[in-house]
Scaffold this motif. Structure first.
Motif, PDB file in Angstrom:
ATOM      1  N   HIS A  57      -8.889  13.653 -11.012  1.00  0.00           N
ATOM      2  CA  HIS A  57      -9.559  12.542 -10.326  1.00  0.00           C
ATOM      3  C   HIS A  57      -8.645  11.325 -10.277  1.00  0.00           C
ATOM      4  CE1 HIS A  57     -12.548   9.627  -9.090  1.00  0.00           C
ATOM      5  NE2 HIS A  57     -12.264   8.904 -10.167  1.00  0.00           N
ATOM      6  N   MET A  58      -7.985  11.021 -11.392  1.00  0.00           N
ATOM      7  CA  MET A  58      -7.098   9.860 -11.438  1.00  0.00           C
ATOM      8  C   MET A  58      -5.925  10.043 -10.495  1.00  0.00           C
ATOM      9  SD  MET A  58      -7.426   7.061 -13.088  1.00  0.00           S
ATOM     10  CE  MET A  58      -6.502   5.591 -12.613  1.00  0.00           C
ATOM     11  N   ARG A  59      -5.402  11.263 -10.417  1.00  0.00           N
ATOM     12  CA  ARG A  59      -4.304  11.524  -9.484  1.00  0.00           C
ATOM     13  C   ARG A  59      -4.742  11.249  -8.053  1.00  0.00           C
ATOM     14  NH1 ARG A  59      -3.490  16.248 -12.218  1.00  0.00           N
ATOM     15  NH2 ARG A  59      -4.177  17.461 -10.419  1.00  0.00           N
ATOM     16  N   ARG A  60      -5.959  11.663  -7.708  1.00  0.00           N
ATOM     17  CA  ARG A  60      -6.444  11.424  -6.342  1.00  0.00           C
ATOM     18  C   ARG A  60      -6.569   9.937  -6.059  1.00  0.00           C
ATOM     19  NH1 ARG A  60      -9.719  15.945  -7.445  1.00  0.00           N
ATOM     20  NH2 ARG A  60     -11.462  14.598  -8.068  1.00  0.00           N
ATOM     21  N   VAL A  61      -7.104   9.189  -7.014  1.00  0.00           N
ATOM     22  CA  VAL A  61      -7.279   7.747  -6.841  1.00  0.00           C
ATOM     23  C   VAL A  61      -5.934   7.067  -6.614  1.00  0.00           C
ATOM     24  CG1 VAL A  61      -7.941   5.604  -8.008  1.00  0.00           C
ATOM     25  CG2 VAL A  61      -9.424   7.609  -8.153  1.00  0.00           C
ATOM     26  N   ILE A  62      -4.974   7.381  -7.488  1.00  0.00           N
ATOM     27  CA  ILE A  62      -3.654   6.763  -7.381  1.00  0.00           C
ATOM     28  C   ILE A  62      -2.949   7.206  -6.100  1.00  0.00           C
ATOM     29  CG2 ILE A  62      -1.379   6.554  -8.441  1.00  0.00           C
ATOM     30  CD1 ILE A  62      -2.724   6.931 -11.166  1.00  0.00           C
ATOM     31  N   ALA A  63      -3.040   8.503  -5.793  1.00  0.00           N
ATOM     32  CA  ALA A  63      -2.385   9.032  -4.593  1.00  0.00           C
ATOM     33  C   ALA A  63      -2.917   8.363  -3.337  1.00  0.00           C
ATOM     34  CB  ALA A  63      -2.585  10.542  -4.516  1.00  0.00           C
ATOM     35  N   GLN A  64      -4.227   8.163  -3.276  1.00  0.00           N
ATOM     36  CA  GLN A  64      -4.825   7.518  -2.106  1.00  0.00           C
ATOM     37  C   GLN A  64      -4.310   6.102  -1.933  1.00  0.00           C
ATOM     38  OE1 GLN A  64      -9.036   7.950  -2.745  1.00  0.00           O
ATOM     39  NE2 GLN A  64      -9.060  10.101  -2.139  1.00  0.00           N
ATOM     40  N   GLU A  65      -4.184   5.366  -3.033  1.00  0.00           N
ATOM     41  CA  GLU A  65      -3.674   4.001  -2.938  1.00  0.00           C
ATOM     42  C   GLU A  65      -2.225   3.982  -2.475  1.00  0.00           C
ATOM     43  OE1 GLU A  65      -4.182   1.387  -6.183  1.00  0.00           O
ATOM     44  OE2 GLU A  65      -6.356   1.665  -6.337  1.00  0.00           O
ATOM     45  N   LEU A  66      -1.432   4.879  -3.016  1.00  0.00           N
ATOM     46  CA  LEU A  66      -0.022   4.923  -2.638  1.00  0.00           C
ATOM     47  C   LEU A  66       0.151   5.313  -1.179  1.00  0.00           C
ATOM     48  CD1 LEU A  66       1.461   6.700  -5.793  1.00  0.00           C
ATOM     49  CD2 LEU A  66       1.634   4.273  -5.222  1.00  0.00           C
ATOM     50  N   MET A  67      -0.625   6.280  -0.710  1.00  0.00           N
ATOM     51  CA  MET A  67      -0.490   6.755   0.669  1.00  0.00           C
ATOM     52  C   MET A  67      -1.081   5.773   1.669  1.00  0.00           C
ATOM     53  SD  MET A  67      -0.977  10.895   0.420  1.00  0.00           S
ATOM     54  CE  MET A  67      -2.628  10.829  -0.262  1.00  0.00           C
ATOM     55  N   ALA A  68      -1.945   4.885   1.207  1.00  0.00           N
ATOM     56  CA  ALA A  68      -2.539   3.890   2.104  1.00  0.00           C
ATOM     57  C   ALA A  68      -1.612   2.711   2.345  1.00  0.00           C
ATOM     58  CB  ALA A  68      -3.869   3.399   1.530  1.00  0.00           C
ATOM     59  N   ASP A  69      -0.548   2.612   1.568  1.00  0.00           N
ATOM     60  CA  ASP A  69       0.392   1.498   1.692  1.00  0.00           C
ATOM     61  C   ASP A  69       1.694   1.999   2.300  1.00  0.00           C
ATOM     62  OD1 ASP A  69       2.226  -0.663   1.220  1.00  0.00           O
ATOM     63  OD2 ASP A  69       0.858  -1.405  -0.324  1.00  0.00           O
ATOM     64  N   ALA A  70       2.090   1.435   3.420  1.00  0.00           N
ATOM     65  CA  ALA A  70       3.287   1.896   4.129  1.00  0.00           C
ATOM     66  C   ALA A  70       4.565   1.634   3.353  1.00  0.00           C
ATOM     67  CB  ALA A  70       3.374   1.213   5.495  1.00  0.00           C
ATOM     68  N   ARG A  71       4.485   0.831   2.312  1.00  0.00           N
ATOM     69  CA  ARG A  71       5.693   0.483   1.544  1.00  0.00           C
ATOM     70  C   ARG A  71       5.977   1.475   0.420  1.00  0.00           C
ATOM     71  NH1 ARG A  71       3.540  -5.309   0.001  1.00  0.00           N
ATOM     72  NH2 ARG A  71       1.788  -3.920  -0.455  1.00  0.00           N
ATOM     73  N   THR A  72       5.045   2.378   0.138  1.00  0.00           N
ATOM     74  CA  THR A  72       5.223   3.359  -0.925  1.00  0.00           C
ATOM     75  C   THR A  72       5.035   4.772  -0.389  1.00  0.00           C
ATOM     76  OG1 THR A  72       2.884   3.120  -1.567  1.00  0.00           O
ATOM     77  CG2 THR A  72       4.490   1.778  -2.747  1.00  0.00           C
ATOM     78  N   LEU A  73       5.781   5.717  -0.951  1.00  0.00           N
ATOM     79  CA  LEU A  73       5.720   7.106  -0.503  1.00  0.00           C
ATOM     80  C   LEU A  73       5.595   8.021  -1.715  1.00  0.00           C
ATOM     81  CD1 LEU A  73       6.051   9.278   1.734  1.00  0.00           C
ATOM     82  CD2 LEU A  73       8.512   9.160   1.312  1.00  0.00           C
ATOM     83  N   LEU A  74       4.509   8.748  -1.806  1.00  0.00           N
ATOM     84  CA  LEU A  74       4.304   9.705  -2.891  1.00  0.00           C
ATOM     85  C   LEU A  74       5.075  10.980  -2.570  1.00  0.00           C
ATOM     86  CD1 LEU A  74       2.821  10.442  -5.527  1.00  0.00           C
ATOM     87  CD2 LEU A  74       0.907  11.243  -4.128  1.00  0.00           C
ATOM     88  N   VAL A  75       6.106  11.277  -3.356  1.00  0.00           N
ATOM     89  CA  VAL A  75       6.951  12.433  -3.059  1.00  0.00           C
ATOM     90  C   VAL A  75       6.546  13.674  -3.839  1.00  0.00           C
ATOM     91  CG1 VAL A  75       8.944  11.024  -2.405  1.00  0.00           C
ATOM     92  CG2 VAL A  75       8.674  11.742  -4.781  1.00  0.00           C
ATOM     93  N   ALA A  76       5.898  13.500  -4.989  1.00  0.00           N
ATOM     94  CA  ALA A  76       5.490  14.668  -5.773  1.00  0.00           C
ATOM     95  C   ALA A  76       4.471  14.273  -6.834  1.00  0.00           C
ATOM     96  CB  ALA A  76       6.700  15.319  -6.443  1.00  0.00           C
ATOM     97  N   GLN A  77       3.689  15.292  -7.263  1.00  0.00           N
ATOM     98  CA  GLN A  77       2.714  15.108  -8.328  1.00  0.00           C
ATOM     99  C   GLN A  77       2.914  16.206  -9.375  1.00  0.00           C
ATOM    100  OE1 GLN A  77      -1.395  14.316  -7.128  1.00  0.00           O
ATOM    101  NE2 GLN A  77      -0.738  14.257  -4.978  1.00  0.00           N
TER     102      GLN A  77
END
Length: 263
Positions: A57-77
Motif C-alpha cells: 500500500h505504501m509503495r502505491r501511495v509513494i509511486a502515485q505521488e512520484l508519477m504525478a510530478d513531471a520532475r520525478t521518474l520512478l525507475v524501479a520498485q
C-alpha cells in the motif's frame, strides 16, 4: 517484486522541433507550475527514483505521488533487501527511497551498498519508526533525508527534489526534536564537547543561518531571497561553511552539523 515503471502518466509533452521558451522558469502541467530551470528535475531530465518498501500500500501511495510530478521518474520498485540489492545494481537512479525494516533485513544495508555502488546517488529513509538512534545511524551511513510515514511533511516528490538539489529532507517534527536534543546537549559550556564548541565558534552567525536553511531544503536562490542577499553571496557563505567544517557537499555539511549539535 522488482519492476520498472511504465510510461509515466501526467507528464507534459515535450515541445516539438526542439523549441523551448527562453524564460527563467520551466512550466509544468502538474503543480507547482513554476520550476526554476537551474534546478535539477526538468521535463527532459527528471530525477530518477528507486523505491524500496515491503508495504504494498505504501509503495502505491509513494509511486502515485512520484508519477504525478513531471520532475520525478520512478525507475524501479523493490519489496525486500534482496530485491533492493538487485535494483541498485541493475538501475541508474538519483535518489533511493528506502524503508528501514524490510521482510528480510534492514534497509541500512541498502544505504551502505548504495553509497559504495552509486556514490553520487542520495538516500531518503521512509520509516514508521523515528527512534533518534536509528535516524542518526541512517545519517552516519550517508542518508540525506528521513521521513516518518503517516506524518505530514509535504510530499515524496518534493523530498526527492530537495535532496537531488543539494538539500536535506527531514519530517518537520523529527527535525525539531533532533534540534532540541542537540541544543540541550550543547547548550551549557560545561556539557558541550570542546570540539563541538570550537566548530560552532568557527561559523559566523550568518553562516549558521544559511546552514539551517540548507538543512531545511532551501536552494541558494530561496535563501538569498529570505535573507535579502544575492545567491552568489549565499554560495560564498556555503563555500566558507565547507572549508570550516572540512566537507564537500551540502548534505555532508548538514549531517556534520546535526551529528555535532552545531544548531
Amino acid at each position: 517484486m522488482l519492476n520498472s515503471s511504465a510510461e509515466t502518466p501526467g507528464r507534459a509533452p515535450i515541445p516539438v522541433d526542439g523549441f523551448r521558451p527562453r524564460a527563467q522558469f520551466s512550466m509544468h502541467d502538474n503543480p507547482p507550475s513554476i520550476w526554476p530551470e537551474f534546478l535539477t528535475g526538468q521535463l527532459e531530465k527528471p530525477v530518477r527514483v528507486l523505491l524500496v518498501d515491503d508495504d504494498a500500500h505504501m509503495r502505491r501511495v509513494i509511486a502515485q505521488e512520484l508519477m504525478a510530478d513531471a520532475r520525478t521518474l520512478l525507475v524501479a520498485q523493490a519489496a525486500s533487501v534482496r530485491e533492493g540489492r538487485k535494483a541498485i545494481k541493475q538501475h541508474d537512479f538519483d535518489v533511493m527511497l528506502v524503508d528501514l525494516h524490510l521482510s528480510d533485513g534492514e534497509g541500512f544495508a541498502l544505504i551502505d551498498l548504495m553509497k559504495t555502488a552509486c556514490p553520487a546517488s542520495q538516500a531518503i529513509v521512509v520509516s514508521i519508526m523515528d527512534c533518534d538512534e536509528q535516524v542518526m545511524h541512517a545519517f552516519e551511513l550517508g542518508a540525506t533525508g528521513y521521513l516518518v510515514k503517516n506524518s505530514w511533511f509535504g510530499n515524496y516528490s518534493q523530498a526527492v527534489l530537495q535532496v537531488a538539489n543539494g538539500g536535506a529532507s527531514i519530517t518537520p517534527n523529527l527535525a525539531r526534536r533532533l534540534l532540541q536534543r542537540f541544543e540541550a546537549r550543547s547548550g551549557g559550556a560545561t556539557h558541550a564537547p570542546a570540539c563541538a564548541r570550537a566548530e560552532t565558534e568557527r561559523l559566523s552567525q550568518r553562516e549558521k543561518e544559511v546552514l539551517r536553511m540548507v538543512a531545511n531544503g532551501h536552494t541558494s536562490a530561496e535563501i538569498g531571497a529570505h535573507l535579502v542577499i544575492s545567491s552568489q553571496t549565499v554560495d560564498s557563505h556555503i563555500k566558507n561553511i565547507y572549508r570550516k567544517l572540512q566537507v564537500r557537499t551540502r548534505a555532508q555539511a548538514v549531517r556534520f552539523a546535526l551529528l555535532r549539535g552545531l544548531f
